[in-house]
Design a protein around this motif. Structure first.
Motif, PDB file in Angstrom:
ATOM      1  N   VAL A   1      28.990  12.007  28.553  1.00 25.44           N
ATOM      2  CA  VAL A   1      27.970  12.321  27.332  1.00 25.44           C
ATOM      3  C   VAL A   1      28.409  13.810  27.174  1.00 25.44           C
ATOM      4  O   VAL A   1      28.161  14.831  28.067  1.00 25.44           O
ATOM      5  N   LEU A   2      28.638  14.303  25.699  1.00 27.12           N
ATOM      6  CA  LEU A   2      28.975  15.754  25.508  1.00 27.12           C
ATOM      7  C   LEU A   2      27.807  16.330  24.839  1.00 27.12           C
ATOM      8  O   LEU A   2      26.858  15.626  24.034  1.00 27.12           O
ATOM      9  N   GLY A   3      27.170  17.593  25.422  1.00 22.97           N
ATOM     10  CA  GLY A   3      26.202  18.226  24.923  1.00 22.97           C
ATOM     11  C   GLY A   3      26.669  19.142  23.859  1.00 22.97           C
ATOM     12  O   GLY A   3      27.279  20.135  24.043  1.00 22.97           O
ATOM     13  N   LYS A   4      26.164  18.814  22.681  1.00 30.67           N
ATOM     14  CA  LYS A   4      26.780  19.579  21.391  1.00 30.67           C
ATOM     15  C   LYS A   4      25.612  20.295  20.828  1.00 30.67           C
ATOM     16  O   LYS A   4      24.826  19.873  20.012  1.00 30.67           O
ATOM     17  N   ARG A   5      25.130  21.484  21.007  1.00 33.43           N
ATOM     18  CA  ARG A   5      24.294  22.393  20.640  1.00 33.43           C
ATOM     19  C   ARG A   5      22.762  21.316  20.782  1.00 33.43           C
ATOM     20  O   ARG A   5      21.960  21.510  19.749  1.00 33.43           O
ATOM     21  N   GLY A   6      22.603  20.769  21.870  1.00 31.44           N
ATOM     22  CA  GLY A   6      21.644  20.043  22.050  1.00 31.44           C
ATOM     23  C   GLY A   6      21.500  18.490  21.781  1.00 31.44           C
ATOM     24  O   GLY A   6      20.669  17.868  22.036  1.00 31.44           O
ATOM     25  N   ARG A   7      22.632  18.293  21.034  1.00 28.89           N
ATOM     26  CA  ARG A   7      22.850  16.797  20.775  1.00 28.89           C
ATOM     27  C   ARG A   7      23.511  15.962  21.585  1.00 28.89           C
ATOM     28  O   ARG A   7      24.623  16.694  21.921  1.00 28.89           O
ATOM     29  N   ALA A   8      23.170  14.965  22.148  1.00 26.64           N
ATOM     30  CA  ALA A   8      23.947  14.064  22.969  1.00 26.64           C
ATOM     31  C   ALA A   8      24.943  13.170  21.996  1.00 26.64           C
ATOM     32  O   ALA A   8      24.851  12.448  21.241  1.00 26.64           O
ATOM     33  N   VAL A   9      26.214  13.299  22.434  1.00 28.10           N
ATOM     34  CA  VAL A   9      27.299  12.524  21.607  1.00 28.10           C
ATOM     35  C   VAL A   9      27.993  11.712  23.124  1.00 28.10           C
ATOM     36  O   VAL A   9      28.573  12.245  23.798  1.00 28.10           O
TER      37      VAL A   9
END
Length: 386
Positions: free
Chosen positions: A214-222
């Motif tokens: 899971v990638l943390g992208k400025r607080g959003r989970a991808v």
């Protein structure tokens, strides 16, 4: 172009920067084109654009085309394209706990500096890194074997590093066959496998089983990987097409994952295609400044926690102490609080030496007002409630 995006210097140049001579040149070109069109209309219409190209000099048309390209490039540019100089800094932390189970069957690997780890034996771009999480079942032999050999199989492949995706896919299958040939090991044990290979800004995720990246992208989970569960529609169709069945969520009523390395008691002869696959699904992406960290965990974490919850916890912890090791421990601790029933392994990889910045929500510029009539109406409602 999105609203509020700043224009590049090229557009400012178009508004005020290019000289009067350039303006006159463009105007002359326009007038020549108009004259040419009038002459052509008087005769017969052109079949294609090449007729018009003979009416003006190539140099002037070149200047026009360059001008048009500049305008077009301004429209297509985004803030992330302008900041193409971003280069990640890899640093990681990990945590493993036996949890409520009797035996520990998980393994993991963290290599923050792949060039140094390989000793310069491979011509790979820097910075490079490699990470893996392996969730064993039916014993720890398979997970321990893959941890020890998977990176070697990747770097020894003929396609490495020019075509990393082919090298990784080939390495997973080679590891599966090599494990079957290891006489001293229990080939009936199995493992899921999740790896992340980093070259500069390029990140290649490979997954077999139900570990998750899971990638943390400025607080959003991808989510960068898919859980290979037997009751997943695509996996169930693949299993049934190859002669297998899914019973009560288990492959052939025995295994809770649709893909795994090992488990040779459930596979046919080497080289045959059976319902239990060791072929990884790949996901390649290009890291940007918005990509802050990567969480890799076994299903012991994801069974009790959503991807977004894990990203929120990790980001909050990084803002406090900026330590990925403490973040992985906090995720394991939280999963234990939520009564996970499995071993726990978590790897957190940061892409910057700095902690994540605070997310600022822009204040609205819309002024809200109320009319005198509306104010009197509200006053009347309040008075009636007393």
């Amino acid at each position: 172009m999105a609203a509020g995006t700043h224009m590049s210097p090229q557009l400012n140049g178009l508004e005020s920067g290019y000289s009067n001579e350039s303006k006159n040149s463009v105007e002359d070109d326009n007038s020549e084109i108009q004259d040419s069109l009038k002459q052509l209309n008087a005769a017969k219409p052109p079949r294609h654009l090449s007729v018009m190209r003979h009416c003006t000099s190539s140099a002037k048309l070149s200047a026009l085309s360059e001008l048009e390209l500049d305008i077009g490039s301004v429209c297509l540019k985004s803030p992330s394209d302008v900041k193409s100089g971003f280069l990640p800094v890899f640093r990681s932390g990990s945590c493993s706990e036996i949890g409520p189970k009797q035996y520990m069957e998980d393994e993991h690997i963290c290599v923050d500096n792949l060039v140094e780890h390989l000793g310069g034996s491979a011509n790979i771009p820097a910075p490079g890194a490699f990470y893996g999480v392996f969730d064993g079942h039916g014993g720890s032999d398979a997970a321990a074997f893959i941890k020890k050999h998977i990176l070697t199989y990747i770097t020894e492949d003929a396609h490495f590093p020019s075509c990393a995706s082919k090298a990784v896919k080939s390495a997973f299958l080679r590891a599966d066959h090599a494990f079957a040939d290891a006489c001293s090991l229990d080939s009936s044990s199995g493992t899921t496998a999740l790896t992340a290979l980093m070259f500069g800004r390029t990140m290649l995720i490979a997954n077999v089983g139900d570990c998750r990246a899971v990638l943390g992208k400025r607080g959003r989970a991808v989510e960068l990987s898919k859980d290979h569960k037997p009751n997943c529609t695509s996996e169930r169709l693949r299993i049934e097409k190859l002669g297998g069945i899914v019973f009560d969520g288990y492959l052939n009523g025995q295994l809770s994952v649709a893909r795994a390395i090992g488990d040779w008691h459930m596979k046919g002869p080497k080289g045959s295609t059976g319902p239990l696959s060791a072929e990884p699904e790949l996901h390649e992406s290009l890291l940007t400044e918005e990509d802050e960290f990567l969480i890799m965990g076994c299903d012991g974490l994801w069974d009790v926690m959503s991807s977004q919850c894990a990203v929120t916890i990790t980001r909050k912890e990084l803002m406090l102490h900026n330590d990925p090791e403490k973040c992985s421990k906090e995720l394991v601790k939280e999963a234990l609080k939520r009564n996970t029933c499995d071993n726990l392994t978590v790897v957190v990889v940061c892409f910057s030496s700095d902690p994540p910045p605070k997310i600022e929500i822009p204040k609205t510029r819309v002024r809200r007002s109320i009319s005198l009539e509306g104010l009197n109406f509200l006053k009347g409602v309040l008075d009636s409630n007393e």
